[in-house]
Design a protein around this motif. Sequence first.
Motif, PDB file in Angstrom:
ATOM      1  N   THR A   1      62.363  54.642  42.167  1.00 24.36           N
ATOM      2  CA  THR A   1      63.296  55.341  41.265  1.00 24.36           C
ATOM      3  C   THR A   1      62.559  55.809  40.021  1.00 24.36           C
ATOM      4  O   THR A   1      63.086  55.749  38.912  1.00 24.36           O
ATOM      5  N   ALA A   2      61.320  56.241  40.203  1.00 23.26           N
ATOM      6  CA  ALA A   2      60.510  56.708  39.083  1.00 23.26           C
ATOM      7  C   ALA A   2      61.146  57.893  38.371  1.00 23.26           C
ATOM      8  O   ALA A   2      60.935  58.107  37.173  1.00 23.26           O
ATOM      9  N   GLU A   3      61.947  58.692  39.096  1.00 24.29           N
ATOM     10  CA  GLU A   3      62.632  59.839  38.510  1.00 24.29           C
ATOM     11  C   GLU A   3      64.126  59.555  38.330  1.00 24.29           C
ATOM     12  O   GLU A   3      64.952  60.472  38.310  1.00 24.29           O
ATOM     13  N   ARG A   4      64.470  58.259  38.243  1.00 26.29           N
ATOM     14  CA  ARG A   4      65.834  57.793  38.027  1.00 26.29           C
ATOM     15  C   ARG A   4      66.767  58.105  39.193  1.00 26.29           C
ATOM     16  O   ARG A   4      67.991  58.113  39.041  1.00 26.29           O
ATOM     17  N   ARG A   5      66.221  58.391  40.353  1.00 21.72           N
ATOM     18  CA  ARG A   5      66.976  58.506  41.597  1.00 21.72           C
ATOM     19  C   ARG A   5      66.065  58.061  42.736  1.00 21.72           C
ATOM     20  O   ARG A   5      64.853  58.113  42.633  1.00 21.72           O
ATOM     21  N   ALA A   6      66.675  57.577  43.817  1.00 17.39           N
ATOM     22  CA  ALA A   6      65.907  57.014  44.920  1.00 17.39           C
ATOM     23  C   ALA A   6      65.176  58.120  45.679  1.00 17.39           C
ATOM     24  O   ALA A   6      65.794  59.090  46.131  1.00 17.39           O
ATOM     25  N   GLU A   7      63.853  57.966  45.823  1.00 18.94           N
ATOM     26  CA  GLU A   7      63.034  58.942  46.533  1.00 18.94           C
ATOM     27  C   GLU A   7      61.887  58.225  47.241  1.00 18.94           C
ATOM     28  O   GLU A   7      61.440  57.159  46.812  1.00 18.94           O
ATOM     29  N   ASN A   8      61.397  58.859  48.286  1.00 17.17           N
ATOM     30  CA  ASN A   8      60.188  58.384  48.951  1.00 17.17           C
ATOM     31  C   ASN A   8      59.025  58.470  47.963  1.00 17.17           C
ATOM     32  O   ASN A   8      58.836  59.492  47.294  1.00 17.17           O
ATOM     33  N   ILE A   9      58.225  57.394  47.866  1.00 18.00           N
ATOM     34  CA  ILE A   9      57.136  57.357  46.895  1.00 18.00           C
ATOM     35  C   ILE A   9      56.174  58.525  47.077  1.00 18.00           C
ATOM     36  O   ILE A   9      55.570  59.008  46.109  1.00 18.00           O
ATOM     37  N   LYS A  10      56.048  59.020  48.309  1.00 15.81           N
ATOM     38  CA  LYS A  10      55.149  60.140  48.594  1.00 15.81           C
ATOM     39  C   LYS A  10      55.612  61.436  47.950  1.00 15.81           C
ATOM     40  O   LYS A  10      54.797  62.318  47.649  1.00 15.81           O
ATOM     41  N   ASP A  11      56.927  61.554  47.704  1.00 19.75           N
ATOM     42  CA  ASP A  11      57.479  62.804  47.185  1.00 19.75           C
ATOM     43  C   ASP A  11      57.569  62.848  45.664  1.00 19.75           C
ATOM     44  O   ASP A  11      57.967  63.872  45.100  1.00 19.75           O
ATOM     45  N   VAL A  12      57.205  61.765  44.992  1.00 23.77           N
ATOM     46  CA  VAL A  12      57.347  61.689  43.538  1.00 23.77           C
ATOM     47  C   VAL A  12      56.037  62.116  42.877  1.00 23.77           C
ATOM     48  O   VAL A  12      54.992  61.517  43.142  1.00 23.77           O
ATOM     49  N   PRO A  13      56.064  63.138  42.008  1.00 25.50           N
ATOM     50  CA  PRO A  13      54.830  63.626  41.381  1.00 25.50           C
ATOM     51  C   PRO A  13      54.426  62.779  40.169  1.00 25.50           C
ATOM     52  O   PRO A  13      54.185  63.292  39.066  1.00 25.50           O
ATOM     53  N   VAL A  14      54.346  61.489  40.363  1.00 26.98           N
ATOM     54  CA  VAL A  14      53.969  60.533  39.326  1.00 26.98           C
ATOM     55  C   VAL A  14      53.027  59.522  39.954  1.00 26.98           C
ATOM     56  O   VAL A  14      53.207  59.143  41.125  1.00 26.98           O
ATOM     57  N   SER A  15      52.050  59.070  39.210  1.00 19.35           N
ATOM     58  CA  SER A  15      51.181  57.996  39.677  1.00 19.35           C
ATOM     59  C   SER A  15      51.947  56.686  39.570  1.00 19.35           C
ATOM     60  O   SER A  15      52.200  56.180  38.476  1.00 19.35           O
ATOM     61  N   VAL A  16      52.360  56.141  40.716  1.00 19.27           N
ATOM     62  CA  VAL A  16      53.217  54.963  40.725  1.00 19.27           C
ATOM     63  C   VAL A  16      52.759  54.005  41.827  1.00 19.27           C
ATOM     64  O   VAL A  16      52.375  54.434  42.912  1.00 19.27           O
ATOM     65  N   SER A  17      52.780  52.713  41.517  1.00 15.45           N
ATOM     66  CA  SER A  17      52.497  51.666  42.498  1.00 15.45           C
ATOM     67  C   SER A  17      53.654  50.692  42.513  1.00 15.45           C
ATOM     68  O   SER A  17      54.396  50.562  41.526  1.00 15.45           O
ATOM     69  N   THR A  18      53.821  49.999  43.624  1.00 11.92           N
ATOM     70  CA  THR A  18      54.918  49.047  43.760  1.00 11.92           C
ATOM     71  C   THR A  18      54.403  47.691  44.228  1.00 11.92           C
ATOM     72  O   THR A  18      53.342  47.588  44.858  1.00 11.92           O
ATOM     73  N   LEU A  19      55.191  46.672  43.917  1.00 14.25           N
ATOM     74  CA  LEU A  19      54.978  45.317  44.419  1.00 14.25           C
ATOM     75  C   LEU A  19      56.320  44.797  44.891  1.00 14.25           C
ATOM     76  O   LEU A  19      57.325  44.899  44.166  1.00 14.25           O
ATOM     77  N   SER A  20      56.348  44.226  46.087  1.00 16.03           N
ATOM     78  CA  SER A  20      57.612  43.709  46.602  1.00 16.03           C
ATOM     79  C   SER A  20      57.312  42.761  47.752  1.00 16.03           C
ATOM     80  O   SER A  20      56.164  42.590  48.169  1.00 16.03           O
ATOM     81  N   GLY A  21      58.366  42.151  48.274  1.00 15.59           N
ATOM     82  CA  GLY A  21      58.275  41.357  49.492  1.00 15.59           C
ATOM     83  C   GLY A  21      57.277  40.229  49.416  1.00 15.59           C
ATOM     84  O   GLY A  21      57.176  39.514  48.415  1.00 15.59           O
ATOM     85  N   GLU A  22      56.516  40.074  50.494  1.00 14.28           N
ATOM     86  CA  GLU A  22      55.600  38.938  50.607  1.00 14.28           C
ATOM     87  C   GLU A  22      54.553  38.937  49.498  1.00 14.28           C
ATOM     88  O   GLU A  22      54.213  37.879  48.951  1.00 14.28           O
ATOM     89  N   LYS A  23      54.033  40.103  49.138  1.00 15.11           N
ATOM     90  CA  LYS A  23      52.997  40.162  48.113  1.00 15.11           C
ATOM     91  C   LYS A  23      53.503  39.603  46.793  1.00 15.11           C
ATOM     92  O   LYS A  23      52.797  38.840  46.110  1.00 15.11           O
ATOM     93  N   LEU A  24      54.718  39.943  46.431  1.00 11.54           N
ATOM     94  CA  LEU A  24      55.304  39.441  45.197  1.00 11.54           C
ATOM     95  C   LEU A  24      55.572  37.948  45.302  1.00 11.54           C
ATOM     96  O   LEU A  24      55.342  37.190  44.350  1.00 11.54           O
ATOM     97  N   ASP A  25      56.057  37.498  46.449  1.00  7.95           N
ATOM     98  CA  ASP A  25      56.321  36.068  46.648  1.00  7.95           C
ATOM     99  C   ASP A  25      55.045  35.242  46.524  1.00  7.95           C
ATOM    100  O   ASP A  25      55.042  34.171  45.915  1.00  7.95           O
TER     101      ASP A  25
END
Length: 745
Positions: free
Chosen positions: A44-68
Amino acid sequence: MPHRSPARRPLAAAILLACAQGSYAQSTAPEPAAAPKLDTVTVTAERRAENIKDVPVSVSTLSGEKLDVLNSGGDDVRFLSGRVPSLNIESSFGRAFPRFYIRGYGNTDFRLNASQPVSLVYDDVVQENPILKGFPVFDLAQVEVLRGPQGTLFGRNTPGGVVKFDSARPRLNKVEGYGSLSYGSFGTTNFEGAVNAPMAEDWALRVSTLVQRRDDWVENTNDAGPTQDLEGYRDAAVRAQVLFQPHKDFSALFNVHARDFDGSARLFRANIIQPGTNDLVAGFDERKISIDGRNESRLTSKGANARLRWGLGDMSLSSITAWETVDAFSRGDIDGGTPAGPGPIPFQVETADGIPKHYQFTQELRLESNTGGPLGWQAGLYYFNEDFRMESFGYDSTSGGVQNAYERSRQKNTAAAAFGALTYAVTPALKVRGGLRYTHDKKDFAVEDYFSPGFGAPATFAELQAAGPTSASLSKSKASWDLSGTYTVSPDLNLYARVANGFRAASVQGAAQFNGQSIAEPETNTSIEAGIKADLFDSRARVAFGVFHYTVKDQQLTAVGGANNANILLNADKTVGQGFELDLQGYLTDSLLATLGVSYNDTKIKDPTLAVATCATCTVTDPRNGSGQALIDGNPLPQAPKWTTSFTLRYGMPLGNGEAFVYTDWAYRSKVNFALYESVEFTGKSLLTGGLRLGYLWGDGKYEAALFGRNITNQIRVTGGIDFNNLTGFVNEPRTWGVQFKASF
């Protein structure tokens, strides 16, 4: 026609029947399992849900097992440092006051009204005060790290970027939950759990909690010290969310949360750095310290928010109303020793800082299109109001810790903004986006009470007022903007480019014992970046690579410490940064998953005349001006490593009715400066920390048992220093081992 023997007819029929049965069995046998693919990442880098590939911003995520895995050892939010490209987090307060840096851009200011150019947004609500930024990480759906200015849609001091936490939301018509318990070195226990329960057809409740505890593991070898055992803590947090969704055109999500922390403040250790080097002294033992001051840290925080959303045909209206408050106190032995040492200590210093009263209120209204056509838009209004008091205390360690200094200040900050953004599909392959935000920010600061006999400084409030201003009123209006584009080369490959501008409002530090009032004017950051994002090998791998360059005009810097122990705000003429970021994930085999994050950040201060006071005893390598101060032109920003690298590897194999796995994670950062000036001793060595996890999953992934280790090579480094008195430093966490069990339902 030849005669066929009757005896052969049954045999032929049997052969035909057997062949038919074999063919049928072959056609209905289960097919081999499909090759694993990476899940689609939605942001939600652009304040709406989008595929990370379609967002023109340098963004990384952490979730799931990696975060645990990262959270299993009972660490605080600093465990995220270095886990995605260009992110660094450090603290001189321990668990209470994290400082965030993205692309080397941050703020080392330790005062409780310090502003930071990297914003923490927790469940769509900005956490402005630095103490609020330390709220624990638990039961999260995802962490997003947005690099570069985010001043259009997020606002509120985001010229460096945003770290965005999104809690797992309640779900209608589904009972579910989990519990995770770990136990490890130093008696560390870490419990995290959540329960999701429907309350009615349209209502759902989710309650999440985290309880962390560690025994004291550092011994004070000074038997006369008031605090004998240190580095233990108890940290508990809870969050309750209620979702009401009677139909698809309306939802209301209510959130209340609280934290209660009691433990050790950061341990400052006198003369742990060998003079003329940045090595630890011979025989250094992180389990021992010798101090004569008291050490304690405690805080409570609580907050609530309501996020409402209405579907209005071709558009939607969102409202976010939030309130936060925090009460904090931290006391420590700043010189890090006793009159007897270790090493030379010119004078004893014991201080404390606290926030006895705090209030933050925010309101956002946002209208957005949802027609799905080539044109999309957002527009909104934002209001921020913060009012709090800070207290600073001084104590005489040589006289039983009697209080000998006090200061109370108050800061009020209001901001109002209007913002808008457009997205337009010029062609099926090319989308362009643009945004604009106009903000008016007002800050009022005043010292309300003061006394400090001794040290040759102003002794009374009247003397402090006579020495210079003790209050300030700052007001500024500013526009920030961004423009970006995404070009789809193929369904699996996008190119993007972005130019963006953001600003941070003016800051003030009050007159105090060792320095007069200082003010830093607003800073602006203009950044340009471009890159690629691609899914590879039929979604078995994913890559994002980008290059960037930014220029900060009038950057707010904090000259912390020096021989006169000042905390002075400065503006550098400009600072430049440039580099690249690489995010790579992929299956090396069907059972082996790897991730790699690499970043290079080259930062430089550009101001030929800017000079700062230097340390009392260290070896300064910068040239000096006529007053003996260090000229810092060309120096990198403090706490800004050139290189950061993170790496994970997970191998799983079927075993019995479940899966056995091995997981390892590593994070590296190159050397950093602790201060604005450069010196031999106060340059932190490179740091490499690794984790290992051996586990077993069963019951369709509902149950997990694991052995884990953190900082398994036990690499101990000085990660920060105090330069006004002696070669005082503090170090990172030592190696820990533990066991964990997690169950879901």
